[in-house]
Design a protein around this motif. Structure first.
Motif, mmCIF file in Angstrom:
data_model
loop_
_atom_site.group_PDB
_atom_site.id
_atom_site.type_symbol
_atom_site.label_atom_id
_atom_site.label_comp_id
_atom_site.label_asym_id
_atom_site.label_seq_id
_atom_site.Cartn_x
_atom_site.Cartn_y
_atom_site.Cartn_z
ATOM 1 N N LEU A 1 10.261 7.633 -6.307
ATOM 2 C CA LEU A 1 10.433 6.370 -7.030
ATOM 3 C C LEU A 1 11.545 5.525 -6.407
ATOM 4 O O LEU A 1 11.449 4.298 -6.353
ATOM 5 N N GLU A 2 12.585 6.185 -5.914
ATOM 6 C CA GLU A 2 13.651 5.444 -5.232
ATOM 7 C C GLU A 2 13.114 4.776 -3.970
ATOM 8 O O GLU A 2 13.490 3.644 -3.655
ATOM 9 N N HIS A 3 12.200 5.440 -3.270
ATOM 10 C CA HIS A 3 11.566 4.818 -2.095
ATOM 11 C C HIS A 3 10.726 3.612 -2.525
ATOM 12 O O HIS A 3 10.723 2.584 -1.849
ATOM 13 N N CYS A 4 10.004 3.737 -3.635
ATOM 14 C CA CYS A 4 9.227 2.603 -4.156
ATOM 15 C C CYS A 4 10.143 1.410 -4.421
ATOM 16 O O CYS A 4 9.818 0.271 -4.090
ATOM 17 N N LEU A 5 11.277 1.709 -5.034
ATOM 18 C CA LEU A 5 12.198 0.642 -5.412
ATOM 19 C C LEU A 5 12.933 0.054 -4.218
ATOM 20 O O LEU A 5 13.443 -1.064 -4.297
ATOM 21 N N GLU A 6 12.976 0.770 -3.108
ATOM 22 C CA GLU A 6 13.495 0.178 -1.874
ATOM 23 C C GLU A 6 12.523 -0.879 -1.354
ATOM 24 O O GLU A 6 12.936 -1.899 -0.819
ATOM 25 N N ILE A 7 11.227 -0.629 -1.543
ATOM 26 C CA ILE A 7 10.196 -1.562 -1.093
ATOM 27 C C ILE A 7 10.154 -2.776 -2.024
ATOM 28 O O ILE A 7 10.077 -3.905 -1.572
ATOM 29 N N GLN A 8 10.194 -2.533 -3.336
ATOM 30 C CA GLN A 8 10.168 -3.616 -4.318
ATOM 31 C C GLN A 8 11.142 -3.272 -5.439
ATOM 32 O O GLN A 8 10.786 -2.612 -6.417
ATOM 33 N N PRO A 9 12.389 -3.727 -5.318
ATOM 34 C CA PRO A 9 13.453 -3.319 -6.237
ATOM 35 C C PRO A 9 13.207 -3.562 -7.729
ATOM 36 O O PRO A 9 13.610 -2.756 -8.542
ATOM 37 N N GLY A 10 12.533 -4.602 -8.111
ATOM 38 C CA GLY A 10 12.377 -4.887 -9.538
ATOM 39 C C GLY A 10 11.063 -4.440 -10.134
ATOM 40 O O GLY A 10 10.703 -4.876 -11.229
ATOM 41 N N TRP A 11 10.343 -3.550 -9.458
ATOM 42 C CA TRP A 11 9.013 -3.161 -9.926
ATOM 43 C C TRP A 11 9.115 -2.393 -11.241
ATOM 44 O O TRP A 11 9.632 -1.272 -11.301
ATOM 45 N N GLY A 12 8.581 -2.995 -12.294
ATOM 46 C CA GLY A 12 8.717 -2.456 -13.650
ATOM 47 C C GLY A 12 8.136 -1.071 -13.847
ATOM 48 O O GLY A 12 8.739 -0.229 -14.512
ATOM 49 N N GLU B 1 0.835 -1.201 0.000
ATOM 50 C CA GLU B 1 0.000 0.000 0.000
ATOM 51 C C GLU B 1 0.872 1.255 0.000
ATOM 52 O O GLU B 1 0.610 2.214 -0.738
ATOM 53 N N ALA B 2 1.933 1.251 0.794
ATOM 54 C CA ALA B 2 2.856 2.394 0.826
ATOM 55 C C ALA B 2 3.526 2.567 -0.535
ATOM 56 O O ALA B 2 3.662 3.696 -1.030
ATOM 57 N N ARG B 3 3.934 1.454 -1.151
ATOM 58 C CA ARG B 3 4.570 1.505 -2.471
ATOM 59 C C ARG B 3 3.628 2.135 -3.491
ATOM 60 O O ARG B 3 4.038 2.990 -4.273
ATOM 61 N N ALA C 1 7.747 1.370 -11.681
ATOM 62 C CA ALA C 1 8.594 2.384 -11.042
ATOM 63 C C ALA C 1 9.903 2.549 -11.807
ATOM 64 O O ALA C 1 10.383 3.670 -11.981
ATOM 65 N N LEU C 2 10.473 1.438 -12.278
ATOM 66 C CA LEU C 2 11.713 1.521 -13.049
ATOM 67 C C LEU C 2 11.506 2.298 -14.340
ATOM 68 O O LEU C 2 12.338 3.127 -14.722
ATOM 69 N N SER C 3 10.378 2.059 -14.993
ATOM 70 C CA SER C 3 10.076 2.746 -16.246
ATOM 71 C C SER C 3 9.889 4.247 -16.032
ATOM 72 O O SER C 3 10.459 5.070 -16.764
ATOM 73 N N LEU C 4 9.110 4.610 -15.018
ATOM 74 C CA LEU C 4 8.897 6.032 -14.741
ATOM 75 C C LEU C 4 10.189 6.690 -14.283
ATOM 76 O O LEU C 4 10.477 7.822 -14.669
ATOM 77 N N LYS C 5 10.996 5.974 -13.516
ATOM 78 C CA LYS C 5 12.268 6.541 -13.060
ATOM 79 C C LYS C 5 13.173 6.858 -14.243
ATOM 80 O O LYS C 5 13.813 7.907 -14.289
ATOM 81 N N LYS C 6 13.217 5.966 -15.244
ATOM 82 C CA LYS C 6 14.024 6.232 -16.442
ATOM 83 C C LYS C 6 13.503 7.466 -17.163
ATOM 84 O O LYS C 6 14.271 8.322 -17.592
ATOM 85 N N THR C 7 12.175 7.577 -17.279
ATOM 86 C CA THR C 7 11.572 8.743 -17.929
ATOM 87 C C THR C 7 11.919 10.023 -17.180
ATOM 88 O O THR C 7 12.276 11.042 -17.785
ATOM 89 N N VAL C 8 11.842 9.967 -15.852
ATOM 90 C CA VAL C 8 12.161 11.132 -15.013
ATOM 91 C C VAL C 8 13.631 11.513 -15.185
ATOM 92 O O VAL C 8 13.963 12.692 -15.362
ATOM 93 N N GLU C 9 14.512 10.515 -15.150
ATOM 94 C CA GLU C 9 15.944 10.805 -15.282
ATOM 95 C C GLU C 9 16.275 11.368 -16.659
ATOM 96 O O GLU C 9 17.114 12.268 -16.787
ATOM 97 N N ASP C 10 15.608 10.871 -17.700
ATOM 98 C CA ASP C 10 15.796 11.434 -19.042
ATOM 99 C C ASP C 10 15.351 12.887 -19.084
ATOM 100 O O ASP C 10 16.005 13.738 -19.693
#
Length: 153
Positions: free
Chosen positions: A100-111, A75-77, A113-122
């Protein structure tokens, strides 16, 4: 846990066909605390995905207020992810990346969050390059003005 997620996902499709008014009505009419929490999540989802900036800000405020009451890491994620979406849509990319980094601490491989994080970093990298270009242009203009003034004297 999977049954709750299944109910949430299944209900989302039917729920969103009613628009935000349906979401707000469902929150107001929730009979149990659990139903109210699910309804708030759906309303928050709709708000942070809105094209209206006021709706996005309202969704962010709702999620921030409910984040402390999260009963599970899942739920927090989900709340952190929706907050990241809201901040991304408002152009606050560093805050979005942090969430998003907090999300990935909860579930490291969550697709998602990883996808949005790449978009944000770009987006951050692109904005940084544009900022450097603007700064370089400004310095070039100032040097040109200074050179013209120096030649005149």
């Amino acid at each position: 846990m999977d049954a709750k997620i299944g109910r949430l996902v299944g209900a989302m499709g039917a729920f969103f066909s009613g628009g935000d008014n349906g979401c707000e009505r469902e929150v107001a009419e929730a009979a149990t605390e659990e139903h109210k929490n699910v309804s708030i999540m759906r309303l928050s989802w709709a708000l942070v995905h809105s094209r209206n900036k006021d709706d996005v800000n309202r969704g962010i405020a709702m999620l921030q207020a409910s984040l402390g009451g999260s009963k599970s890491p899942l739920e927090a994620r989900e709340k952190l992810y929706l907050l990241a979406v809201g901040h991304y849509r408002n152009g606050d990319y560093p805050r979005s990346r942090q969430l998003l980094e907090h999300c990935l601490e909860i579930q490291p491989g969550w697709g998602q969050a990883l996808s949005l994080k790449k978009t944000v970093e770009d987006k951050i990298a692109k904005d940084g390059v544009i900022g450097i270009g603007i700064a370089t242009t400004a310095v070039g203009v100032l040097v040109g003005i200074a050179a013209a003034v120096a030649r005149k004297n």
